[in-house]
Scaffold this active site. Structure first.
Site, PDB file in Angstrom:
ATOM      1  CB  SER A 204      -0.934   0.012   1.203  1.00 33.50           C
ATOM      2  OG  SER A 204      -0.189  -0.005   2.405  1.00 33.50           O
ATOM      3  CG  HIS A 232      -3.741  -0.867  -1.875  1.00 33.34           C
ATOM      4  ND1 HIS A 232      -4.041   0.402  -2.288  1.00 33.34           N
ATOM      5  CD2 HIS A 232      -3.687  -0.816  -0.523  1.00 33.34           C
ATOM      6  CE1 HIS A 232      -4.164   1.207  -1.236  1.00 33.34           C
ATOM      7  NE2 HIS A 232      -3.938   0.484  -0.144  1.00 33.34           N
ATOM      8  CE  LYS A 264      -7.133   1.004   0.687  1.00 31.43           C
ATOM      9  NZ  LYS A 264      -8.096   1.173   1.772  1.00 31.43           N
TER      10      LYS A 264
HETATM   11  C1  LIG Z   1      -3.080  -2.685   3.017  1.00 35.71           C
HETATM   12  C2  LIG Z   1      -4.274  -2.123   3.697  1.00 35.71           C
HETATM   13  N1  LIG Z   1      -4.960  -2.904   4.546  1.00 35.71           N
HETATM   14  C3  LIG Z   1      -6.053  -2.457   5.182  1.00 35.71           C
HETATM   15  C4  LIG Z   1      -6.510  -1.176   4.982  1.00 35.71           C
HETATM   16  C5  LIG Z   1      -7.715  -0.705   5.712  1.00 35.71           C
HETATM   17  O1  LIG Z   1      -8.820  -0.683   4.852  1.00 35.71           O
HETATM   18  P1  LIG Z   1     -10.061   0.275   5.161  1.00 35.71           P
HETATM   19  O2  LIG Z   1      -9.706   1.619   4.628  1.00 35.71           O
HETATM   20  O3  LIG Z   1     -11.200  -0.363   4.457  1.00 35.71           O
HETATM   21  O4  LIG Z   1     -10.229   0.276   6.651  1.00 35.71           O
HETATM   22  C6  LIG Z   1      -5.834  -0.332   4.117  1.00 35.71           C
HETATM   23  C7  LIG Z   1      -6.343   1.042   3.915  1.00 35.71           C
HETATM   24  O5  LIG Z   1      -5.750   1.982   3.640  1.00 35.71           O
HETATM   25  C8  LIG Z   1      -4.683  -0.809   3.448  1.00 35.71           C
HETATM   26  O6  LIG Z   1      -3.996  -0.026   2.628  1.00 35.71           O
END
Ligand SMILES: Cc1ncc(COP(=O)(O)O)c(C=O)c1O
Length: 418
Positions: A204, A232, A264
């Site tokens: 990410s 992602h 996303k």
């Molecule tokens: C790799 C990763 N895992 C989990 C999340 C968390 O997702 P959410 O925004 O749906 O809480 C994100 C969010 O930015 C992320 O980039």
């Protein structure tokens, strides 16, 4: 123009939390100093309110901006059939679900979403959470404890680490995306009862793909479990947008726990865990983030479900996002900027120090381009960056316009490479 989210709170000079007040903790003091400085020097560009949908172009403070940091990889925000599904869900089920899932909060929309998610990911079952963050903490805290060990990629998302803290499971990190380092960590598991390897499908902050086939082979060799966070990679990777497993042809059953976000490539809100029926039925009764938190709202469940076919049949959109990313990367590299990761739609432009990243973002802002500065602690110190997303909704002209802004900044010597 930049809007001040703090309504003048920091205007009169350095401000620190009142002594012995509720917020008088070291982290607050540090953040007050940085945020106050950011506001006074007009470099704080976070929390700027959008007037309308977030797309390749958006209006902020009455100004049309080119958006380069939206998660909307496939350009699905605003798709009429997805919006119609959400509107229909509000009409049929209301705005709130009226409870937690175990009690009165489950609707047929949740069930349908979970069934379709599992089918999209090639797993037996899936469970929806109110966010991707909640999915990671929910799954890890329900399954692991102090006698286990989590071996995580050094760039793993904060939600995984928070899940580990909640589980009180020891964590050891291995060098980013390096199977040899993972092997060494797995060989040295000590007295750990069970070991979980945690990686992301598409990282990410760095935009590189995980080396999934090697990781799967190692987890099998060492008898470990594997969690892949597909936040992602879902929608962006694989011929069917099924994430890292789809991209590498790894069967869903080879990964014990797949987690992800519905905010996303899927333009909604929420998160999920996908895996075996046994895993999902347990999480329904053992994941506190599921049991003690209100159910995903009906509109989000319906929108997420309506987006899934666009992921599965979205190869044109995926190809556009990747082609735009290649164009963006090539142009940026030509300006002698350091670009992280491989050739994915997530394009990190390394700035170096946090302040350099803030100034970079501000210089772009002045040229009508909105890009997010990502600083410590989200990334290691000295590796602050702009995190750009090339999406399917951008045109080649959009990418070229962004590159013109970058080129102007470089020519004027406003930002030097780290
Ligand atoms: C790799 C990763 N895992 C989990 C999340 C968390 O997702 P959410 O925004 O749906 O809480 C994100 C969010 O930015 C992320 O980039």
């Amino acid at each position: 123009m930049i809007s001040d989210p703090f309504r003048g709170f920091f205007d009169d000079g350095p401000r620190s939390p009142r002594t012995e007040g509720l917020v008088d903790v070291p982290a607050a003091r540090a953040w007050f100093e940085v945020v106050g400085w950011g506001i006074r020097s007009e470099l704080y560009l976070y929390q700027q309110p959008l007037e309308g949908r977030c797309g390749p172009r958006a209006t902020l403070n009455d100004r049309a901006m080119l958006v380069l940091s939206s998660y909307d990889y496939l350009g699905l925000i605003g798709l009429p059939e997805i919006e119609a599904a959400a509107i229909d869900a509000v009409r049929s089920h209301g705005t709130g679900s009226g409870g937690v899932r175990l009690l009165t909060g489950t609707t047929s929309l949740h069930r349908d979403l979970e069934r379709d998610l599992a089918s999209h990911l090639g797993t037996e079952a899936a469970i929806a959470f109110s966010s991707g963050y909640a999915a990671n903490i929910g799954a890890i805290a329900a399954l692991f404890g102090p006698r286990d060990l989590v071996v995580a990629d050094s760039r793993i998302h904060r939600s995984v680490l928070d899940g580990c803290a909640m589980a009180r499971v020891p964590v050891r990190t291995f060098h980013h995306n390096d199977p040899a380092a993972l092997r060494a960590a797995l060989a040295d598991r000590g007295r750990a009862r069970r070991v979980l390897v945690a990686v992301e499908g598409l990282y990410s902050m760095d935009g590189d793909e995980c080396r999934l086939p090697e990781i799967v082979a190692l987890k099998e060799e060492f008898g470990a479990y594997l969690l892949v966070d597909e936040a992602h990679s879902l929608g962006t990777m694989g011929p069917h947008g099924g994430g890292a497993a789809d991209r590498f042809g790894v069967p869903g059953s080879a990964i014990d726990i797949r987690t992800g976000s519905l905010s996303k490539a899927i333009p909604a809100m929420g998160g999920f865990v996908a895996g075996s029926e046994e895993l999902i039925y347990y999480l329904q009764h053992g994941a506190s983030a599921f049991m003690f938190s209100g159910a995903l709202c009906p509109a989000a469940a319906a929108a997420a479900r309506a987006a899934l076919p666009h992921l599965a049949c979205g190869s044109d959109r995926r190809a556009r996002a990747w082609a735009n990313a290649a164009r963006l990367r090539e142009g940026l590299a030509g300006l002698d900027l350091e670009i992280g990761g491989a050739c994915s739609p997530l394009v990190p432009v390394i700035a170096g120090e946090d302040e350099t990243a803030y100034r970079f973002a501000r210089n772009l802002w002045d040229r009508g381009v909105w890009a997010s500065a990502i600083v410590h602690p989200a990334v290691p110190r000295g590796r602050a960056r702009l995190r750009l997303f090339a999406t399917a909704a951008h045109t080649e002209n959009d990418i070229d316009e962004a590159l013109t802004a970058f080129a102007d900044i470089r020519e004027k010597g406003l930002i030097s490479a780290p």
